[in-house]
Enzyme design. Structure first.
Site, PDB file in Angstrom:
ATOM      1  N   TYR A  22      -9.073  -4.033   3.633  1.00  0.00           N
ATOM      2  CA  TYR A  22      -8.094  -3.133   3.030  1.00  0.00           C
ATOM      3  C   TYR A  22      -8.552  -1.684   2.935  1.00  0.00           C
ATOM      4  O   TYR A  22      -7.781  -0.829   2.512  1.00  0.00           O
ATOM      5  CB  TYR A  22      -7.711  -3.643   1.638  1.00  0.00           C
ATOM      6  N   HIS A  99       2.157  -2.651   4.844  1.00  0.00           N
ATOM      7  CA  HIS A  99       0.916  -3.384   4.592  1.00  0.00           C
ATOM      8  C   HIS A  99      -0.254  -2.571   5.111  1.00  0.00           C
ATOM      9  O   HIS A  99      -0.156  -1.942   6.174  1.00  0.00           O
ATOM     10  CB  HIS A  99       0.934  -4.750   5.285  1.00  0.00           C
TER      11      HIS A  99
END
Length: 144
Positions: A22, A99
């Site tokens: 991430y 995302h």
């Protein structure tokens, strides 16, 4: 133009949670870059993060009549929440799903999105830039 930005579960842990997946930016960092772009575009943002599915559904439902679009990272709820999908569909507001990681190159269970079929589009895999691209997409869509 008013856009509701929604961050789903565990995104409050960004910066420390699996940075190899991430990235190292925190949610506050992402929100700051979104606010900068919104200022350039003349867009007013309301930003909300929750780990609770019901709280996200409540925010989505309350967007009707107050917002011109929704920018959402449903996070883990992407793959599990019919409730969030149905709430977005019920609002009929233009929605872009974003995302940080490319959900289509990850575990099999992460490749299915309940939101994508009812969204304007899905942007994934560009880290924090996914949010910026999503905001630009909503802005351009609503300008038409």
């Amino acid at each position: 133009m008013k856009i509701l930005v929604l961050h789903g579960p565990n995104l409050n842990m960004l910066g420390t949670r699996e940075p190899e997946v991430y990235g190292k930016m925190t949610l506050d960092d992402i929100d700051s870059t979104l606010k900068e772009l919104a200022c350039e575009l003349g867009v007013e943002l309301t930003i909300y993060q929750s780990n609770s599915e019901g709280a996200l559904v409540d925010k989505i439902q309350s967007a009707v009549g107050s917002f011109d679009g929704i920018l959402i990272n449903p996070a883990a709820y992407t793959h599990t929440s019919v409730a969030i999908r149905d709430a977005i569909a019920a609002t009929a507001l233009p929605t872009v799903e974003v995302h940080l990681s490319n959900i289509h190159s990850r575990e099999e269970f992460r490749t299915k999105s309940f939101v994508a079929p009812i969204a304007l589009g899905q942007i994934s895999g560009f880290g924090a830039d996914s949010y910026l691209l999503g905001l630009r997409a909503l802005f351009n869509h609503n300008k038409k």
